[in-house]
Design a protein around this motif. Sequence first.
Motif, PDB file in Angstrom:
ATOM      1  N   LYS A 134       0.826  -1.209   0.000  1.00 24.60           N
ATOM      2  CA  LYS A 134       0.000   0.000   0.000  1.00 24.60           C
ATOM      3  C   LYS A 134       0.862   1.261   0.000  1.00 24.60           C
ATOM      4  CE  LYS A 134      -3.427   2.444   2.834  1.00 24.60           C
ATOM      5  NZ  LYS A 134      -4.177   2.419   4.120  1.00 24.60           N
ATOM      6  N   THR A 140       1.565  -6.671 -10.171  1.00 25.91           N
ATOM      7  CA  THR A 140       0.681  -6.224  -9.084  1.00 25.91           C
ATOM      8  C   THR A 140       0.066  -4.849  -9.288  1.00 25.91           C
ATOM      9  OG1 THR A 140       2.639  -5.414  -7.902  1.00 25.91           O
ATOM     10  CG2 THR A 140       1.812  -7.591  -7.279  1.00 25.91           C
ATOM     11  N   ASN A 141       0.721  -3.986 -10.080  1.00 27.96           N
ATOM     12  CA  ASN A 141       0.226  -2.613 -10.155  1.00 27.96           C
ATOM     13  C   ASN A 141       0.694  -1.955 -11.452  1.00 27.96           C
ATOM     14  OD1 ASN A 141      -0.738  -0.052  -9.582  1.00 27.96           O
ATOM     15  ND2 ASN A 141       0.862   0.427  -8.106  1.00 27.96           N
ATOM     16  N   LYS A 142      -0.227  -1.524 -12.286  1.00 27.07           N
ATOM     17  CA  LYS A 142       0.170  -0.917 -13.561  1.00 27.07           C
ATOM     18  C   LYS A 142       0.504   0.566 -13.428  1.00 27.07           C
ATOM     19  CE  LYS A 142      -4.525   0.054 -15.256  1.00 27.07           C
ATOM     20  NZ  LYS A 142      -5.491  -0.198 -16.345  1.00 27.07           N
ATOM     21  N   LYS A 143       0.060   1.194 -12.324  1.00 30.30           N
ATOM     22  CA  LYS A 143       0.343   2.605 -12.118  1.00 30.30           C
ATOM     23  C   LYS A 143       1.783   2.778 -11.644  1.00 30.30           C
ATOM     24  CE  LYS A 143      -1.218   6.736  -9.689  1.00 30.30           C
ATOM     25  NZ  LYS A 143      -2.150   7.297  -8.673  1.00 30.30           N
ATOM     26  N   LYS A 144       2.556   3.545 -12.383  1.00 32.87           N
ATOM     27  CA  LYS A 144       3.962   3.739 -12.033  1.00 32.87           C
ATOM     28  C   LYS A 144       4.139   4.932 -11.100  1.00 32.87           C
ATOM     29  CE  LYS A 144       6.403   1.550 -15.822  1.00 32.87           C
ATOM     30  NZ  LYS A 144       7.444   1.718 -16.843  1.00 32.87           N
ATOM     31  N   ILE A 191      -5.522  -7.843  -2.852  1.00 30.69           N
ATOM     32  CA  ILE A 191      -4.409  -7.342  -3.659  1.00 30.69           C
ATOM     33  C   ILE A 191      -4.454  -8.046  -5.020  1.00 30.69           C
ATOM     34  CG2 ILE A 191      -1.900  -7.201  -3.892  1.00 30.69           C
ATOM     35  CD1 ILE A 191      -2.874  -5.419  -1.700  1.00 30.69           C
ATOM     36  N   ASN A 192      -4.593  -7.262  -6.076  1.00 29.02           N
ATOM     37  CA  ASN A 192      -4.622  -7.849  -7.414  1.00 29.02           C
ATOM     38  C   ASN A 192      -3.206  -8.245  -7.831  1.00 29.02           C
ATOM     39  OD1 ASN A 192      -7.401  -7.473  -7.847  1.00 29.02           O
ATOM     40  ND2 ASN A 192      -7.063  -5.306  -8.358  1.00 29.02           N
ATOM     41  N   HIS A 193      -3.051  -9.468  -8.270  1.00 29.04           N
ATOM     42  CA  HIS A 193      -1.744  -9.898  -8.747  1.00 29.04           C
ATOM     43  C   HIS A 193      -1.921 -11.032  -9.759  1.00 29.04           C
ATOM     44  CE1 HIS A 193      -2.702 -12.501  -5.305  1.00 29.04           C
ATOM     45  NE2 HIS A 193      -1.996 -13.426  -5.916  1.00 29.04           N
ATOM     46  N   LYS A 214       3.447   0.755  -3.517  1.00 27.54           N
ATOM     47  CA  LYS A 214       2.794   0.466  -4.801  1.00 27.54           C
ATOM     48  C   LYS A 214       3.740  -0.121  -5.858  1.00 27.54           C
ATOM     49  CE  LYS A 214      -0.357   4.354  -4.003  1.00 27.54           C
ATOM     50  NZ  LYS A 214      -1.346   3.548  -3.286  1.00 27.54           N
ATOM     51  N   ASN A 244       5.234  -2.330  -8.880  1.00 25.83           N
ATOM     52  CA  ASN A 244       4.587  -2.827 -10.095  1.00 25.83           C
ATOM     53  C   ASN A 244       4.643  -4.348 -10.201  1.00 25.83           C
ATOM     54  OD1 ASN A 244       6.372  -0.136 -11.095  1.00 25.83           O
ATOM     55  ND2 ASN A 244       4.157  -0.040 -11.334  1.00 25.83           N
TER      56      ASN A 244
END
Length: 470
Positions: free
Chosen positions: A88, A122-126, A106-108, A91, A93
């Motif tokens: 959290k 896990t996270n597309k936002k950079k 948690i999306n993964h 964040k 990636n």
Amino acid sequence: MEALFDKLHNFKNRVALIDNNGKKLRYLEILKFVNELEKRIKKKSLVLILADNKIGSIISYICCVKLKYVAILIDKKISENDLKKLLKFYKPNYVFSAEEFSLLNINHKKIYNIYDSCLYFTNKKKVKLLNNLQLLLPTSGSMGSVKFVKLSRENIFSNAISIIKYLKIRKFDKAITNMPFYYSYMLSVINTHIHKGASILVTNETIVQKKFWNIYKKQKITSFNGVPYIYELLDRIGLEKVYLKSLRYITQAGGKLNDELTKKYFTFCKKKKVNFFIMYGQTEASPRISYLENDKVLKKIGSVGKPIPGVKIYIKDQNKKKITRPYVEGNIFCKGKNIMLGYANNYKDLSSKKKIFELNTGDIGFFDDDEYFYIKSRSKRIAKIYGVRIDLQELENKMLKLGIKVLSANRDNKIGIFYNPKIKFNLKKMKDKVYNLTNLNLKIFNFISLKKIPRTNTKKIDYKKLQSLI
């Protein structure tokens, strides 16, 4: 500009990593993984590595350095709640894990297997990252803190080159992972050996296990590295275990080894014609700061030596003025290309351009007539056990949140946990909580009942008195 691991292609068929069963991984094979990950991980990504002493975990780290992804190294034993908090706050990636990675909410998505480890998206936002940022290392072991040391590519490269020079590391050398991979001291052993084209025997076995010594001997290890606790254990189980004809040197860092054991190890090494180096470092310095030459160990007993190449050490008084006279105690500072970029508490700190020009080590010490440095104490309540720093105030705060009020202090390689015997509590529960927070062997803790808290004249807690009771 030169960088860590920039010449791995020169080593081709040389063996880089060896597992417990003797299976070898060559540099060419590591470079294949680098090429595969370059296709799967986007540039300027933040990658969390749940570090374990397994080959896949170390390959993941090497790939991140080669491809300039920013890596966060954390102990794989981190609790689920602390891991969620970390995800959290930072964040990342991608996540590398040696085991099945599954967290609620948690999306993964698993996207690649790398030896005995897996890569998850896990996270597309950079998040915004400093251009030269390479590595985030934890500041307080595995107590769930989200505070990390920020290290640049120049930090870890300059420190590795200095270490390679003074230890004369060669491509024929072979080290073993007898400390946690995420710990900066072990990581520096890996950095130096891989950069030089040498080999690392990767194992989760410990020095109290027979299998460790079997593979240690079979693979003809050339260097042994350890913190004081490791050498205390080795002293009990037998120094002869560490000696091999192939062994060139032994290094000790991660805290002060007592003078008696220092003399014992030096005498042993001299008899066996093995060099014994004492070193001093901190994670914030990538991590090594100074070393004591083998031939000065007895002459300068208790000293941490002189700065490694490219580093300056100096002492300041309470007014932050440099001390120029020998034997005058003050705060130890250091400066060099190895000094960190600063600390991070969340992803927003990863783009901060604030520079650190010098490092206040938090240690109190002095230098002698020959400019050899000595450490007397710490200015902060930090214990260094197993080579891992434990913030004692943080430990007390976390215990209090769990409903258990304690005081803590450390002496040598022991931590005293003091409690009021009048308060109803379950000692086993207390021990379990301490273990869960620190992830350290309970043998290093002394649980001591205390009817009255010792106080100084100014009514502050007398931690020196507490230390004397441990």
